[in-house]
Design an enzyme around this catalytic site. Structure first.
Site, PDB file in Angstrom:
ATOM      1  N   GLU A   4      31.708  20.201   9.443  1.00  0.00           N
ATOM      2  CA  GLU A   4      32.857  21.012   9.026  1.00  0.00           C
ATOM      3  C   GLU A   4      33.514  20.541   7.736  1.00  0.00           C
ATOM      4  O   GLU A   4      34.026  21.341   6.970  1.00  0.00           O
ATOM      5  CB  GLU A   4      33.903  21.050  10.154  1.00  0.00           C
ATOM      6  N   ASP A  77      32.445  20.523  15.124  1.00  0.00           N
ATOM      7  CA  ASP A  77      33.199  19.730  16.102  1.00  0.00           C
ATOM      8  C   ASP A  77      32.824  20.077  17.548  1.00  0.00           C
ATOM      9  O   ASP A  77      32.458  21.215  17.853  1.00  0.00           O
ATOM     10  CB  ASP A  77      34.705  19.940  15.909  1.00  0.00           C
ATOM     11  N   ASP A  79      34.069  21.131  20.282  1.00  0.00           N
ATOM     12  CA  ASP A  79      35.015  21.893  21.094  1.00  0.00           C
ATOM     13  C   ASP A  79      34.710  23.379  20.927  1.00  0.00           C
ATOM     14  O   ASP A  79      33.742  23.759  20.276  1.00  0.00           O
ATOM     15  CB  ASP A  79      36.466  21.562  20.715  1.00  0.00           C
ATOM     16  N   GLU A  81      36.228  25.714  19.213  1.00  0.00           N
ATOM     17  CA  GLU A  81      36.269  26.152  17.828  1.00  0.00           C
ATOM     18  C   GLU A  81      35.007  25.724  17.091  1.00  0.00           C
ATOM     19  O   GLU A  81      34.458  26.466  16.279  1.00  0.00           O
ATOM     20  CB  GLU A  81      37.514  25.585  17.129  1.00  0.00           C
ATOM     21  N   TYR A 308      36.734  11.660  18.862  1.00  0.00           N
ATOM     22  CA  TYR A 308      37.279  12.979  18.538  1.00  0.00           C
ATOM     23  C   TYR A 308      38.692  13.150  19.085  1.00  0.00           C
ATOM     24  O   TYR A 308      38.961  12.812  20.237  1.00  0.00           O
ATOM     25  CB  TYR A 308      36.358  14.068  19.091  1.00  0.00           C
ATOM     26  N   ARG A 310      40.682  15.948  19.376  1.00  0.00           N
ATOM     27  CA  ARG A 310      41.135  17.160  20.063  1.00  0.00           C
ATOM     28  C   ARG A 310      40.425  17.215  21.414  1.00  0.00           C
ATOM     29  O   ARG A 310      39.300  17.703  21.514  1.00  0.00           O
ATOM     30  CB  ARG A 310      40.844  18.414  19.230  1.00  0.00           C
ATOM     31  N   HIS A 355      35.276  16.364  26.756  1.00  0.00           N
ATOM     32  CA  HIS A 355      35.157  15.282  25.795  1.00  0.00           C
ATOM     33  C   HIS A 355      35.681  13.973  26.365  1.00  0.00           C
ATOM     34  O   HIS A 355      36.370  13.941  27.374  1.00  0.00           O
ATOM     35  CB  HIS A 355      35.954  15.617  24.521  1.00  0.00           C
TER      36      HIS A 355
END
Length: 566
Positions: A4, A77, A79, A81, A308, A310, A355
């Site tokens: 990203e 990432d 997740d 998103e 990570y 989030r 996660h």
């Protein structure tokens, strides 16, 4: 490989060498078109997407890089998103006929940017997770439909105001509701009665420190906060105390065990960062992103310092937990390490637990080793994460407590003293947190000094005590506190509203639209924000209701879980 951010791309490129080309997508490459009918419920909820001009440049770079390659690895990432970004990239490349049958497309995820983690992830490629993509699409469509249903009417009725969005509207409602509670609150007067007691001159403890006690029972009735409501009542009790004889009725000693805190997830990191470091949620996530993506350590290659950031999962891998546990023993001694590895499980509503918790990528990288490498604020946040991670594999805090009830000879007056003393610091050798709830504060009993604690423990039942100064204190009940960013995040999490990735953006949207302001870390709704909140609650009650967003999250979460399970 497509990631990203440019920073992440540079770090990973160094790890993988010339066999790989690592490119950034710079986040999402497309989004819903910003016009009506971009989501069409009557056409099986089809969606109209548009690509920003800057994203075309990034897509072109990816398309050019695909010439002659064997594999396209999507490593956005880990997740929802990130899964959506990978899906958008595949969709756009297919539309441009950039993916021929000779190119193998795979998805990899990693929770820390270290060489071992990246190379391990490459050994476990998978296909795109359609469940995560569909969850993203459902939320995106619903947010759009709510926004475009509400916004035109809102613009006409309240010119200059925009819909705050599904999740932001719930947060705004909480802030405005709390402000209304504060405004409508009517303080009530109440009094507390305290006495300084001394042991008799014949007692071995004579001339020791005085013992401060608060009235807890009157005429065989336990007092609550508002039991003594006027100075007249307080003065009458004072006269009774002054004319009474007192003795020790009971001495109760005990121990309180306080377990270490759980490792950080996004919301608790934001809360702790706000309360301990005075950082906003947006600033906390900016610093955490920097620590996650990688820092150049002296003359070495850049490496990610934390996992990570989030996440709503509390899991720590066995390898990492063992390393933390061993390091606790090395640094603090065996007695400070927990007897067994501690495992943590998420208890917050709608947690995905996809996660790991937020932790240092290498627990042996001490904060002190990063002096001069990290800026002050980034070092403070890393130190907080390091300390909390160490604490989660340490022994519990042990607190010695004592409670002494002192009564009049007639039994009509009872006063209470309590005290506490740390018996074994346990995890607090590295991480300090609040020690509320160990001193009997539910009974409005004040803690005592250390010297007084020692005296209390030595008292015996039937010991005679003489009353000294009687202290009458006037108080007034207080309204509920306004939210801070940290406490609002905690409330949203409790209600099951929002996701780890949304908490910081909620605050930013509400401030950018002048719906709220932050003064001394406290959130105040602006007039515009209050008008929008009232408008939504009157005309769109279902959407504005807190349970709407939480129930929707719960339903999608359950469907996603069932899909994965089957």
């Amino acid at each position: 490989m497509v990631v990203e951010s440019l920073t992440k791309a540079k770090v990973i490129q160094n790890y993988l060498g010339d066999m790989y080309e690592v490119l950034p997508s710079y986040g999402h490459v497309r989004d819903l078109a910003g016009r009506s009918r971009s989501v069409r419920p009557d056409d099986d909820f089809s969606m109209v997407w548009e690509v920003p001009a800057s994203a075309w440049t990034h897509l072109k770079s990816i398309k050019v890089a695909l010439s002659g390659v064997e594999n396209l690895i999507l490593a956005s990432d880990p997740d929802r998103e990130g899964e959506a970004i990978a899906w958008h990239i595949i969709e756009m490349l297919q539309q441009q006929d950039a993916l021929n049958e000779d190119i193998t497309v795979s998805r990899v995820v990693f929770h820390e940017i270290t060489e071992s983690s990246i190379k391990s992830a490459l050994q476990a490629p998978r296909e795109l997770d359609s469940n995560l993509v569909n969850a993203y699409l459902a939320r995106r469509a619903l947010d759009y439909l709510i926004g475009f249903s509400i916004s035109p009417l809102l613009w006409r009725k309240l010119p200059g105001c925009q819909s705050a969005g599904r999740v932001q509207s719930a947060a705004l409602g909480l802030i405005c509701d709390r402000e209304m509670e504060v405004e409508q609150f009517e303080p009530k007067e109440y009094w507390t009665v305290g006495v300084d007691f001394h042991v008799s001159q014949s007692h071995p403890l004579k001339n020791k420190t005085s013992i401060f006690s608060l009235l807890s029972h009157l005429d065989s009735r336990k007092l609550n906060q508002l039991s003594i409501s006027s100075i007249i009542e307080a003065e009458a009790i004072k006269e009774r105390i002054s004319s009474s004889q007192f003795k020790v009725l009971a001495v109760k000693m005990g121990k309180v065990t306080k377990n270490p805190p759980m490792p950080y997830i996004t919301s608790t990191l934001q809360q702790d960062s706000a309360s301990k470091l005075n950082f906003s949620t947006t600033y906390t996530m900016k610093l955490a992103q920097k620590l996650y993506e990688g820092i150049k350590l002296s003359d070495k290659e850049a490496t990610g310092l934390i996992t990570y950031m989030r996440t709503d999962g509390l899991n720590i891998s066995n390898e990492a937990a063992n390393d933390i546990h061993s390091f606790v023993k090395e640094r603090y001694g065996n007695k400070f390490a927990s007897k067994n590895l501690r495992k943590y499980f998420k208890k917050v509503k709608n947690a995905q637990e996809a996660h790991e918790a937020i932790r240092p990528t290498n627990i042996r990288r001490l904060p002190s080793s990063l002096n001069g490498i990290l800026d002050d604020d980034a070092l403070k946040l890393y130190t907080l994460i390091w300390a909390r991670t160490m604490a989660c594999q340490m022994e519990s805090l042990l607190i010695d407590t004592v409670q002494v009830d002192i009564g009049s000879m007639g039994g009509d007056l009872v006063l209470r003293s309590t005290g506490s003393k740390v018996g074994f610091p346990g995890y607090q050798a590295v991480y300090k947190d609040k020690e509320a709830g160990v001193n009997g504060n539910d009974d409005k009993v004040e803690d005592v000094t250390q010297a007084c604690f020692d005296v209390l423990r030595k008292l015996k039942v039937e010991d005679q005590l003489s009353s000294g100064e009687v202290e009458l204190r006037q108080h007034h009940t207080r309204p509920p506190p306004r939210y801070s960013e940290g406490s609002l995040v905690k409330k949203l999490e409790e209600l099951g509203i929002g996701r780890p990735s949304t908490y910081a953006s909620i605050m930013k949207v509400l401030q950018d639209r002048n719906y709220m302001t932050v003064k001394n870390r406290v959130l105040f709704p602006e007039f515009r924000g209050r008008m929008v909140s009232i408008f939504l609650s009157h005309h769109f009650a279902e959407v504005a209701d807190y349970s709407f967003t939480a129930d929707m999250e719960n339903e999608i979460h359950n469907m996603l879980g069932e899909s994965v399970k089957h």
